[in-house]
Scaffold this active site. Structure first.
Site, PDB file in Angstrom:
ATOM      1  N   CYS A  24      10.048  -5.732   0.391  1.00  0.00           N
ATOM      2  CA  CYS A  24       9.185  -6.716  -0.262  1.00  0.00           C
ATOM      3  C   CYS A  24       9.065  -6.378  -1.745  1.00  0.00           C
ATOM      4  O   CYS A  24       8.818  -5.227  -2.119  1.00  0.00           O
ATOM      5  CB  CYS A  24       7.813  -6.723   0.390  1.00  0.00           C
ATOM      6  SG  CYS A  24       7.858  -7.107   2.163  1.00  0.00           S
ATOM      7  N   ASP A 279      -5.223   4.862   0.394  1.00  0.00           N
ATOM      8  CA  ASP A 279      -3.889   4.286   0.549  1.00  0.00           C
ATOM      9  C   ASP A 279      -3.301   3.836  -0.785  1.00  0.00           C
ATOM     10  O   ASP A 279      -2.087   3.850  -0.976  1.00  0.00           O
ATOM     11  CB  ASP A 279      -3.998   3.100   1.520  1.00  0.00           C
ATOM     12  CG  ASP A 279      -2.681   2.407   1.760  1.00  0.00           C
ATOM     13  OD1 ASP A 279      -2.538   1.248   1.310  1.00  0.00           O
ATOM     14  OD2 ASP A 279      -1.799   3.007   2.384  1.00  0.00           O
TER      15      ASP A 279
END
Length: 424
Positions: A24, A279
């Site tokens: 992506c 994250d």
């Protein structure tokens, strides 16, 4: 707070690190391979897995223990890996406790075998879809550059066949955020029950990338989708971007860390046992330690992580303190807080203008829903209240010619704007 107090947390565990079968264009996690030496296998070993599961259960307040499996693409770890994880959870769980497993996938690897396994073991599944094929495939390509939309929807339907209704995560980039009605209409027609929109903000020297969604476009998108949702889909489609502010207005804490006053209770665990503050902050500056050599509970309450969490509130610009919707957003995600602040300095959320516009637009609707619910009336009754205005709006749109200026105010012709995507 005492030293023995146990607080809730969720770890974003990466069983295959940043590995993924897709490429992506906006993915922020694929480059994390650079943190590891050449030849790294990117597979969580049985020892790390056992250490992780035992440590999380021991540190949890219980009685429900959450495990969140992310990536990369976590399905690349294989079913055997997750079978082992379930066995370890059963081994280490105290009596009367339970585990809840969440997994986020791109959906392309969801075979019938995978779906049956996930359903049998009651996994909560999130699947990533960026809208209709033309928008999704523009950015979510496989390693060979091929489209993925067909495979993702096949995986979604297999989940449903197995009895799982997945949550859908849709990232908002410069392309799909420009077509809010087309995106929302797609999800409505796909009978999606739960949606979350996450803006793409890629920092580059001198600003953000062309793929990033800007504040104005983000505000336009969220307002347009809210207007559709609040008139047609209350109680049928849950949009987390709308439901989280509703939680805050009702006096309850948000589920999303981006709306919380502080951070630090959603660390990220890499496949080798390395623990990071978040994250979005998997980098040397936010490395906390390794759970194979240090106590997980100690790392979770380490001064570095506590300071990271407190900085979200401590570093709010002065302009945020006087903002009428600051009580909802609390400055947003720290990763996006790099814009110049009106009062000088930096630390303002890059998307601030868009979020402020959206929250101010949404507040009257959300407050009305809360008023209805407090009166014992379902929040969905707001749709009936808005029906007369909606009918008037339909007539206004219905009288617009294809070559007329679009009623949305974009300045484009109707046929090139909402006339090509207007939902009902």
């Amino acid at each position: 707070m005492t030293a023995v107090e146990v607080r809730e947390f969720v770890v974003m565990a990466k069983p295959v690190g940043p590995l993924c079968n897709l490429d992506c264009s906006y993915c922020y996690y694929l480059p994390k391979t650079r943190l590891f030496p050449p030849g790294e296998r990117f597979r969580m070993s049985p020892d790390v897995l056992e250490t992780y599961i035992a440590a999380v259960i021991a540190a949890s307040p219980g009685p429900a223990v959450n495990f969140a499996w992310h990536g990369g693409e976590p399905l690349l770890a294989g079913i055997t890996f997750f079978q082992r994880a379930l066995q370890l959870q059963e081994r280490y769980l105290p009596p009367e406790w339970s585990c809840v497993n969440h997994i986020q996938t791109n959906g392309t690897l969801l075979s019938s075998e995978w779906c049956d396994f996930l359903a049998k073991n009651r996994f909560a599944v999130g699947i990533s879809v960026d809208g209709p094929a033309s928008l999704h495939d523009a950015t979510r390509r496989d390693r060979r550059g091929g489209p993925t939309h067909v495979r993702v929807l096949r995986g979604l339907n297999r989940l449903r066949d197995a009895g799982i209704e997945p949550d859908v995560l849709c990232t908002l980039n410069a392309e799909n955020a420009a077509q809010p009605l087309a995106v929302y209409r797609f999800f409505r027609e796909a009978k999606v029950r739960w949606l979350q929109f996450i803006p793409v903000v890629e920092r580059v020297p001198g600003g953000v990338s062309d793929r990033s969604v800007g504040p104005e476009r983000l505000g336009d998108f969220l307002c347009a989708v809210l207007d559709q949702s609040i008139r047609h889909d209350v109680g049928r489609i849950g949009v987390q971007n709308f439901l989280e502010p509703l939680l805050v207005l009702s006096g309850r804490p948000p589920n999303l860390c981006v709306l919380s006053e502080t951070c630090g209770r959603v660390p990220a665990l890499e496949h080798d046992g390395s623990l990071y503050a978040c994250d979005h902050f998997v980098d040397p500056d936010h490395y906390l330690g390794n759970i194979t050599t240090e106590s997980f509970a100690t790392l979770l309450d380490s001064p570095r992580l506590v300071a990271f969490g407190a900085d979200k509130s401590r570093t709010l610009p002065g302009s945020c303190l006087s903002c009428p919707v600051a009580f909802i957003c609390n400055g947003g995600c720290p990763k996006d807080r790099f814009a110049p602040a009106p009062s000088g300095g930096s630390g303002l959320n890059f998307l601030c203008d868009g979020y402020r516009r959206f929250y101010l637009h949404a507040l009257p609707y959300l407050e009305r829903i809360l008023h209805l619910e407090k009166a014992g009336v379902p929040g969905s009754a707001i749709m009936e209240e808005l029906a007369p205005a909606e009918e008037k709006e339909r007539r206004r749109w219905g009288s617009t010619g294809r070559n007329d200026p679009c009623p949305c105010g974009s300045g484009r012709k109707f046929k090139h704007c909402c006339g090509d995507s207007r939902g009902s």
